[in-house]
Design an enzyme around this catalytic site. Structure first.
Site, mmCIF file in Angstrom:
data_model
loop_
_atom_site.group_PDB
_atom_site.id
_atom_site.type_symbol
_atom_site.label_atom_id
_atom_site.label_comp_id
_atom_site.label_asym_id
_atom_site.label_seq_id
_atom_site.Cartn_x
_atom_site.Cartn_y
_atom_site.Cartn_z
ATOM 1 N N GLU A 145 0.826 -1.221 0.000
ATOM 2 C CA GLU A 145 0.000 0.000 0.000
ATOM 3 C C GLU A 145 0.856 1.267 0.000
ATOM 4 O O GLU A 145 0.837 2.059 0.954
ATOM 5 C CB GLU A 145 -0.975 -0.004 1.176
ATOM 6 C CG GLU A 145 -1.981 -1.136 1.089
ATOM 7 C CD GLU A 145 -3.053 -1.073 2.180
ATOM 8 O OE1 GLU A 145 -2.824 -0.439 3.210
ATOM 9 O OE2 GLU A 145 -4.125 -1.665 1.979
ATOM 10 N N GLU A 315 -6.272 -8.268 -0.698
ATOM 11 C CA GLU A 315 -6.799 -8.396 0.658
ATOM 12 C C GLU A 315 -8.316 -8.276 0.570
ATOM 13 O O GLU A 315 -8.846 -7.211 0.243
ATOM 14 C CB GLU A 315 -6.228 -7.298 1.570
ATOM 15 C CG GLU A 315 -4.726 -7.427 1.761
ATOM 16 C CD GLU A 315 -4.133 -6.323 2.629
ATOM 17 O OE1 GLU A 315 -4.883 -5.663 3.372
ATOM 18 O OE2 GLU A 315 -2.912 -6.111 2.540
HETATM 19 C C1 GLA Z 1 -4.104 -2.903 4.940
HETATM 20 C C2 GLA Z 1 -2.750 -3.545 4.875
HETATM 21 C C3 GLA Z 1 -2.612 -4.789 5.659
HETATM 22 C C4 GLA Z 1 -3.310 -4.683 6.956
HETATM 23 C C5 GLA Z 1 -4.734 -4.277 6.762
HETATM 24 C C6 GLA Z 1 -5.446 -4.131 8.067
HETATM 25 O O1 GLA Z 1 -4.975 -3.177 3.965
HETATM 26 O O2 GLA Z 1 -2.316 -3.790 3.567
HETATM 27 O O3 GLA Z 1 -1.253 -5.037 5.886
HETATM 28 O O4 GLA Z 1 -2.652 -3.743 7.722
HETATM 29 O O5 GLA Z 1 -4.763 -3.040 6.129
HETATM 30 O O6 GLA Z 1 -5.036 -3.021 8.780
#
Ligand code: GLA
Length: 687
Positions: A145, A315
């Site tokens: 991210e 995710e």
């Molecule tokens: C993001 C991150 C993950 C995790 C989630 C939940 O999407 O990419 O590593 O931290 O949030 O917080």
């Protein structure tokens, strides 16, 4: 590899190695064929500078491989270890208040810092060399991210300031030119050396009120910081391409995240992936209380457009989520429903976040498939069922999602509005979302594109608040409309040039002739209940096909002078009582609809119905509120995803009956879809 890819984020380093075979067995039973690993494991992979330890990861991968599971490896650069920061504290980013971050979170690095580039090369090269021939490694996720706000999407350190000055030099060539286009004569801001140019710090509170820096400087800084993430990613892409040419390279994006130009970021990737948490509207997304499942669909559509037809969900929400506070849990059926929504909109990989809820660290409350104690429960069961069902949809991965309508979402507009939010109730993505929702409510497919995206394939282009307008974009819009396109323009369009200067023409500036109207006055409307004059919503008479409708309007009102257009809507009451509010101009083979205000949902639905009709867009399949229908086409056959986001059952009438793929049942054209349930019907006319 079986499609779709199906898996979870897995952190073997959080658990005792005796647990690993149990995890692998449970994953295999759930149909998991892919895990993402190691994206935060830098301190375990390089415990001291230049000393690498891959033994633990090798062992975990070996166990997974023995259970038929492949791996997406994350480069761990989102979590620089304590030893690195202790030796080089200049890596830590500086926020807009001038404060350097401390160690103790993640994403605590500046993307332009040379010493961090060296450290990045060292760990990425070591990993790439170690895993380049590994049979279980399928792909790489770069970092995690990029730009995520936890430690600031933008760094303001001296390295960034120097890099910004170099970026400006490249863009403008001379200070004379920069001073001229930025209008630095205002408040005696003329620069006589590049080194004098600042990075914009926070100077207006709250931050949501914008910035008082020169708007031209601000817009360039946002472009520069976006580019700095793109360049930092390139550094890693280069290494991985060179050393692991057979592996696919991705990065996990964040849908509507506003601080990085995802079109540029995606260019260097083999595949786009993104992180989808439907129960947790992202903190940066401004939907002004209008959040709906349509916004998840909109994010999917945005991500799908970045690299052609498909994307991965890196995710996918697998449980109640949150750091300090826990969101409501996904109700039974919702994890499966959200997964099928992702697949319906083009996902060819579903990776849940995360496998098991961790007992340590910041994310103790961010629940995974398994609870803290590691015992399979209802979420695991639902995911097992989903995995099995997805295997039946394998052929659909990569199927077309034909769209005749596009919405234009511009990063320049996002950033220029960030500097000058313009009106209390105005949020750019909320405006985009209102149009999207009206189309989504009719089950009309939409692609999201930028001003540089191809418009040719579309019959309708909706460009809400096209605030910053480059000359060539307005020229292209003219030509596209004349050739038969239907363009929807709104208030706050054509206001700024590419340097973020207000144009010295009546609005909508260079779009004036195209729209056939000009703005002779305007007002912001304050949110309802503020007690001030112009505390909207105001009302509007919208005449559609000779019938008058009363609809609400808020946020903003343009007072329009009609030069060469037909009036579709007129204000009733308010400051511009009786003035035109919505117009339609025919030009060549096309037409332009100009909307001088922000319509409520009812108004938006009526207007978009008319727009689709005049443009000859095929009607979507009608459905009740929040029942989403997506048409995919594969080898000439229609596949209908029917997704019910409501808790109660609904009856739907599809264009034809066919085979419902999740159950294998034959269904007629009338189908019942239960609450939080989904169907995928392979059309077979005649049934
Ligand atoms: C993001 C991150 C993950 C995790 C989630 C939940 O999407 O990419 O590593 O931290 O949030 O917080």
């Amino acid at each position: 590899m079986t499609h779709p890819l199906f898996g979870a984020a897995y952190y073997p380093e959080h658990w005792n190695s005796e647990r690993w075979p149990i995890d692998a067995r449970l994953m295999q039973q759930a149909g998991i064929n892919m895990v993402r690993m190691a994206e935060f494991a830098w301190s375990r992979l390089e415990p001291e500078e230049g000393l690498f330890d891959f033994a633990w990861l090798d062992k975990a991968i070996e166990i997974l491989m023995a259970h038929g599971i492949q791996v997406i490896l994350g480069t761990p650069t989102a979590a620089p270890p304590a030893w690195l920061i202790a030796g080089h504290p200049e890596i830590l980013p500086v926020n807009e208040d001038g404060q350097r971050a401390g160690f103790g979170m993640r994403r605590h690095y500046c993307p332009t810092q040379p010493v961090f580039h060296t450290a990045t090369r060292r760990i990425v090269e070591a990993m790439a060399r170690h895993y380049q021939q590994h049979p279980a490694v399928f792909a790489w996720q770069i970092d995690n991210e990029l730009g995520n706000i936890a430690n600031g999407a933008r760094c303001h350190c001296s390295s960034c300031r120097t890099a910004f000055q170099a970026w400006l030099k490249q863009r403008y060539g001379s200070l004379e030119r920069l001073n001229s286009v930025w209008g630095t004569v205002f408040w005696s801001q003329e620069y006589s050396a590049w080194e004098q140019i600042p990075v914009p710090m926070r100077n207006v509170r709250p931050a949501s009120a914008g910035s008082a820096y020169n708007p031209s400087l601000y817009l360039d800084f946002t472009r520069f910081t976006s580019d700095s993430w793109v360049q930092y990613q390139q550094l890693q892409v280069q290494i991985l391409h060179d050393l692991c040419p057979q592996h696919r390279i991705t990065h996990n994006l964040m849908g509507l995240f506003p601080y990085v130009d995802y079109v540029k970021l995606a260019q260097d990737l083999d595949v786009v992936s993104w992180d989808n948490y439907p129960r947790l509207p992202a903190p940066w997304s401004a939907f002004k209380g209008n959040w709906s499942p349509s916004h998840v669909a909109m994010s999917h559509d945005l991500m799908r457009g970045l690299k052609g037809r498909t994307f991965w969900v890196m995710e996918q929400q697998a449980g109640p989520s949150g750091w300090g506070r826990i969101s409501p849990t996904p109700l039974p059926g919702e994890i499966r429903l959200w997964t099928l929504q992702s697949v319906a909109r083009g996902a060819e990989a579903i990776i849940y976040f995360r496998w098991r809820t961790c007992t340590v660290g910041t994310e103790q409350y961010w629940h995974g498939i398994l609870p803290h104690e590691g015992t399979p429960g209802r979420r695991y069961e639902e995911i097992c069922q989903t995995g099995e069902e997805l295997q039946r949809l394998g052929a659909l991965v990569g199927a077309d999602l034909p769209a005749e309508v596009a919405i234009l979402r511009s990063y320049d507009a996002i950033w220029a509005f960030e500097a000058q939010p313009t009106a209390e109730g105005l949020a750019y993505d909320d405006q985009i979302g209102r149009y999207y929702r009206a189309l989504w409510g009719r089950n009309v497919a939409v692609d999201l594109i930028t001003e540089d995206g191809p418009w040719e394939p579309y019959k309708v282009l909706v460009a809400p608040c096209l605030f910053v307008l480059r000359k060539e974009v307005s020229t292209r819009l003219h030509a596209w409309v004349e050739a038969g396109g239907t363009l929807v323009l709104t208030f706050r369009s054509g206001v700024k040039d590419e340097y973020n200067r207000v144009v010295d023409q009546p609005l909508p500036g260079a779009l004036r002739d195209l729209a056939g109207v000009q703005v002779i006055d305007y007002t912001a409307l304050l949110p309802a209940g503020t007690g001030a004059p112009c505390g909207g919503p105001e009302s509007l008479e919208l005449v559609i096909d000779g019938t008058s409708h009363n609809v609400g309007a808020d946020v903003w009102m343009d007072d329009l002078q009609v030069n060469d257009a037909e009036v579709l809507g007129t204000y009733r009451g308010g400051p511009f009582d009786g003035a035109p509010a919505v117009t339609l101009k025919r030009l060549g083979a096309g037409r332009v609809i100009y909307v001088g205000t922000s319509l409520d949902d009812g108004g938006q639905a009526l207007l978009m119905g008319k727009v689709l009709e005049v443009a000859g867009v095929s009607a979507g399949v009608p459905s009740p509120d929040n029942v989403e229908i997506v048409r995919r086409v594969h080898e000439g056959i229609d596949y209908w995803f029917v997704l019910n986001h409501n808790p109660v059952a609904h009856e739907i009438r599809l264009p034809s009956g066919g085979i419902e793929l999740l159950t294998g049942r034959t269904v007629t054209e009338t189908v019942i879809v239960n609450g939080f349930d989904a169907l995928v019907v392979c059309s077979q006319p005649g049934i």
